[in-house]
Design a protein around this motif. Structure first.
Motif, mmCIF file in Angstrom:
data_model
loop_
_atom_site.group_PDB
_atom_site.id
_atom_site.type_symbol
_atom_site.label_atom_id
_atom_site.label_comp_id
_atom_site.label_asym_id
_atom_site.label_seq_id
_atom_site.Cartn_x
_atom_site.Cartn_y
_atom_site.Cartn_z
ATOM 1 N N THR A 106 14.564 96.804 42.843
ATOM 2 C CA THR A 106 15.514 95.937 42.156
ATOM 3 C C THR A 106 16.351 95.134 43.148
ATOM 4 O O THR A 106 16.512 95.521 44.303
ATOM 5 C CB THR A 106 16.491 96.745 41.267
ATOM 6 N N ASN A 134 20.183 102.609 47.958
ATOM 7 C CA ASN A 134 20.173 101.413 48.798
ATOM 8 C C ASN A 134 18.914 101.419 49.645
ATOM 9 O O ASN A 134 18.711 102.327 50.461
ATOM 10 C CB ASN A 134 21.427 101.403 49.687
ATOM 11 N N VAL A 186 20.615 105.243 41.638
ATOM 12 C CA VAL A 186 20.567 103.967 42.349
ATOM 13 C C VAL A 186 20.675 104.247 43.848
ATOM 14 O O VAL A 186 21.625 104.896 44.299
ATOM 15 C CB VAL A 186 21.712 103.036 41.899
ATOM 16 N N LEU A 245 16.133 94.911 36.565
ATOM 17 C CA LEU A 245 16.976 95.639 35.609
ATOM 18 C C LEU A 245 16.221 95.972 34.328
ATOM 19 O O LEU A 245 16.334 97.073 33.781
ATOM 20 C CB LEU A 245 18.238 94.829 35.303
ATOM 21 N N PHE A 273 24.294 97.892 37.263
ATOM 22 C CA PHE A 273 23.364 98.537 36.328
ATOM 23 C C PHE A 273 24.100 98.978 35.071
ATOM 24 O O PHE A 273 23.602 98.818 33.948
ATOM 25 C CB PHE A 273 22.706 99.746 36.994
ATOM 26 N N ASN A 332 17.446 99.712 44.997
ATOM 27 C CA ASN A 332 18.224 98.477 44.977
ATOM 28 C C ASN A 332 18.286 97.821 46.356
ATOM 29 O O ASN A 332 18.037 98.461 47.381
ATOM 30 C CB ASN A 332 19.642 98.767 44.461
ATOM 31 N N ALA A 350 16.240 103.724 40.960
ATOM 32 C CA ALA A 350 16.341 102.261 41.097
ATOM 33 C C ALA A 350 16.514 101.944 42.576
ATOM 34 O O ALA A 350 17.567 102.219 43.157
ATOM 35 C CB ALA A 350 17.514 101.739 40.287
ATOM 36 N N ALA A 374 19.866 94.042 42.034
ATOM 37 C CA ALA A 374 20.724 94.100 40.844
ATOM 38 C C ALA A 374 21.608 92.871 40.702
ATOM 39 O O ALA A 374 21.783 92.361 39.587
ATOM 40 C CB ALA A 374 21.583 95.364 40.894
ATOM 41 N N GLY A 398 25.724 99.618 44.147
ATOM 42 C CA GLY A 398 25.530 98.660 43.060
ATOM 43 C C GLY A 398 25.407 99.275 41.684
ATOM 44 O O GLY A 398 24.877 98.637 40.761
ATOM 45 N N LYS A 399 25.909 100.502 41.485
ATOM 46 C CA LYS A 399 25.778 101.150 40.174
ATOM 47 C C LYS A 399 26.465 100.361 39.059
ATOM 48 O O LYS A 399 25.996 100.344 37.917
ATOM 49 C CB LYS A 399 26.376 102.567 40.222
#
Length: 614
Positions: free
Chosen positions: A151, A97, A95, A159, A32, A123, A121, A153, A28-29
């Motif tokens: 997060t 997972n 980021v 965020l 961001f 995520n 982060a 995202a 999911g970069k």
């Protein structure tokens, strides 16, 4: 590709803080990056590659995205680009997972070891919750030594907090082992990050500083894996509360108490489909009725008037081992149905998501044999066709593991055609001898793998494998995979089969085949204590494994002699098709070692068992 100066290559103004987004693929970069940059984004090819990299100026910061990678290294263009961008970073937003922390934190720990200030982060925490995974974020933050922000995202959750946490970015808790390795190199490079990569054997970073790369990669990677495993064990708690039925089933599949019975049922279903339905019913139709009943008589009648079977060319083309008879029958009547069956089964396991869970279940056990959990795939395939299974060793992570798997397949795994004949003989001997046979072959497999793991330099690689969600297999996906793989296999194997048939045919017409049978007879009579006729079964076993086992079926053997013969014929060198694939996959030098070694061990072990039982 040499290392790049990030400021020069991307025209980054002096004095601007460079914030880099890094992470594994599909974490999911991009969400961001878009949240940080909005519409002010530039995309350009990274110098020396075809890869595009996104970057943007936001106030006094310069934001850069990186390709998804599992580590900072130089194995491919993606890793090289990520390496250069991360080396030039002032701050990294990593980021990860939340569902796959054991995988993603390996990159996290490597960037921490590089000494770059970081924010993590965390995520997809909502997906982790749905799967019954609870993460102690405070403890994770303490163990890593950097800010950790939960997060989601895609929903915009967290965020804003990640943006605010950039001001608190700091260097994390690196591996203690590195503090003894890095000081001297760090003094020469004036960069902890580049010193670490030189220690891990990166030739490009070493060349920049006119140094030789130092191969401490395996030592560092193992220490990093132990560190990550300890962190994951400390911060993750799995519960069934809120978890879906698929999540609970997935966990049962990977826990020994429940996973082993599930695996045994799955293997039994595979054997019933491949070993019974395909190998006996379908092959009985395609080989015996279609190919031998219609095709071979037709081709012999067509060729005989021009090349009689008694002539040398006739014997090579339409004789017992003829290129136009046995080879075509073997490929189309026997091998093609089996290969289609194997790949239908394998594709079903893959498409359902069960195959990677089998790998996780058996990983610890296979580590003792020098393999990681992926090694179960060629082993399972080997009970269908050792030839096909030998080709699938390509998916294993190291040359060492491919070597061990190939040897084990050739020595201790009977194919379905051979197994069908062996089973019919064991049924006549009773349950006692059946159990003893299984114990003997299982022990040989374990002892051989353990010995190879001890003798060959190196260690089995760690298992890095994605766990896709469990789902019902999609017929279209299964059929496409099966057709593609079966077609590729037949194209590769057909020339080898033709070459093997030609070789055996030449041995037959020159009388060398009979001479080999007579040469082998003293070993079978004096050492194995079996009838002289058993030598013919061993020779035929090299042509086709089930021919060898079938050659024992009509011999007047005592139960003890049957056990000796079956054990020896199982260990005995694989059929000529498998042998040729071994030479192709492992090269002639290794093939020449594997082939006679297994031959010697087969007779040695068979003789020892004979002198104990008979």
């Amino acid at each position: 590709m040499a290392c790049h100066d990030l400021n020069q290559d991307l025209n980054i103004p002096a004095g601007v803080r460079k914030i880099v987004l890094a992470g594994n693929p599909n974490v999911g970069k991009s969400v961001f990056f878009n949240a940080f940059t909005g519409l002010y984004v530039d995309v350009s090819n990274f110098p020396g590659t075809t890869l595009e990299i996104s970057h943007a100026r936001v106030g006094s910061d310069f934001i850069l995205d990186t390709p998804g990678v599992y580590g900072v290294s130089s194995f491919n263009d993606e890793e090289k680009v990520a390496r250069d961008v991360i080396l030039g970073a002032d701050i990294v937003i990593n980021v990860v997972n939340a569902v796959h922390l054991e995988r993603d934190l390996f990159l996290t720990q490597q960037i921490i070891d590089m000494g770059i200030p970081m924010v993590v982060a965390l995520n997809m925490v909502d997906e982790a919750t749905r799967q019954g995974i609870t993460i102690d974020v405070k403890e994770l933050e303490r163990l890593l030594g950097v800010p950790v922000i939960p997060t989601v995202a895609v929903k915009g959750q967290g965020l804003k907090e990640v943006k605010q946490a950039v001001a608190r970015a700091r260097r994390g808790n690196s591996l203690p082992e590195l503090e003894e390795m890095l000081p001297l190199l760090q003094h020469k490079t004036h960069s902890r990050a580049e010193a670490l990569l030189i220690l891990e054997g990166d030739p490009y970073v070493a060349a920049r500083h006119h140094l030789k790369p130092i191969d401490r990669q395996e030592e560092i990677y193992l220490a990093r894996r132990r560190r990550v495993d300890a962190i994951v064990a400390a911060v993750i708690k799995e519960t069934s509360t809120g978890a879906s039925w698929g999540t609970r089933l997935s966990r049962w599949m990977m826990q020994p108490l429940t996973g082993i019975p599930i695996l045994l049922v799955a293997l039994w279903l595979l054997y019933e489909f491949i070993g019974v339905f395909i190998a006996q019913t379908v092959v009985g139709i395609t080989e015996d009725i279609i190919m031998k009943g219609y095709y071979e008589p037709f081709i012999r009648n067509l060729i005989s008037p021009w090349l009689p079977p008694t002539s040398v060319p006739g014997a090579l083309l339409i004789g017992e081992f003829g290129i136009l008879t046995m080879t075509v029958t073997y490929i189309l009547g026997l091998l093609l149905p089996l290969v289609l069956g194997f790949y239908l089964g394998l594709s079903t396991l893959e498409d359902s998501g069960y195959l990677p869970r089998i790998a996780v279940l058996v990983d610890r056990a296979l580590m003792r044999l020098g393999l990681n959990g992926r090694g179960i795939i060629p082993i399972i395939l080997g009970f269908g066709c050792v030839t096909a299974a030998t080709i699938t060793t390509r998916l294993l992570g190291s040359n060492r593991e491919r070597r061990i798997a190939t040897f084990l397949l050739a020595m201790a795994i009977p194919c379905s055609a051979q197994l069908a004949v062996i089973t019919s003989m064991l049924v006549r001997l009773g349950h006692g001898y059946t159990i003893l046979y299984i114990i003997l072959i299982g022990s040989i497999l374990v002892l051989t793998g353990t010995a190879l793991n001890w003798l060959l330099p190196g260690q089995p690689s760690d298992l890095f494998i994605d766990l896709p969600p469990l789902r019902w297999p999609q017929p279209v996906n299964i059929l496409k995979k099966t057709a593609t793989r079966a077609s590729s296999f037949i194209q590769e194997a057909a020339p080898l089969f033709a070459g093997g048939a030609l070789l055996i045919g030449i041995l037959q017409v020159t009388g060398l085949l009979a001479a080999l049978q007579n040469l082998l007879a003293p070993v079978t009579v004096n050492w194995l204590q079996l009838p002289k006729e058993t030598a013919t079964a061993f020779i035929m076993g090299f042509v086709r494994r089930d021919f060898g086992a079938a050659g024992l079926y009509s011999l007047p053997l005592t139960p003890a002699q049957s056990l000796v013969a079956l054990t020896t014929i199982t260990i005995f060198v694989p059929c000529i098709a498998s042998a040729l694939v071994i030479f192709k996959e492992r090269g002639w030098r290794e093939g020449v070692i594997i082939w006679p070694t297994i031959l010697l061990l087969a007779f040695l072990i068979g003789g020892v068992i004979s002198h104990i039982l008979i």
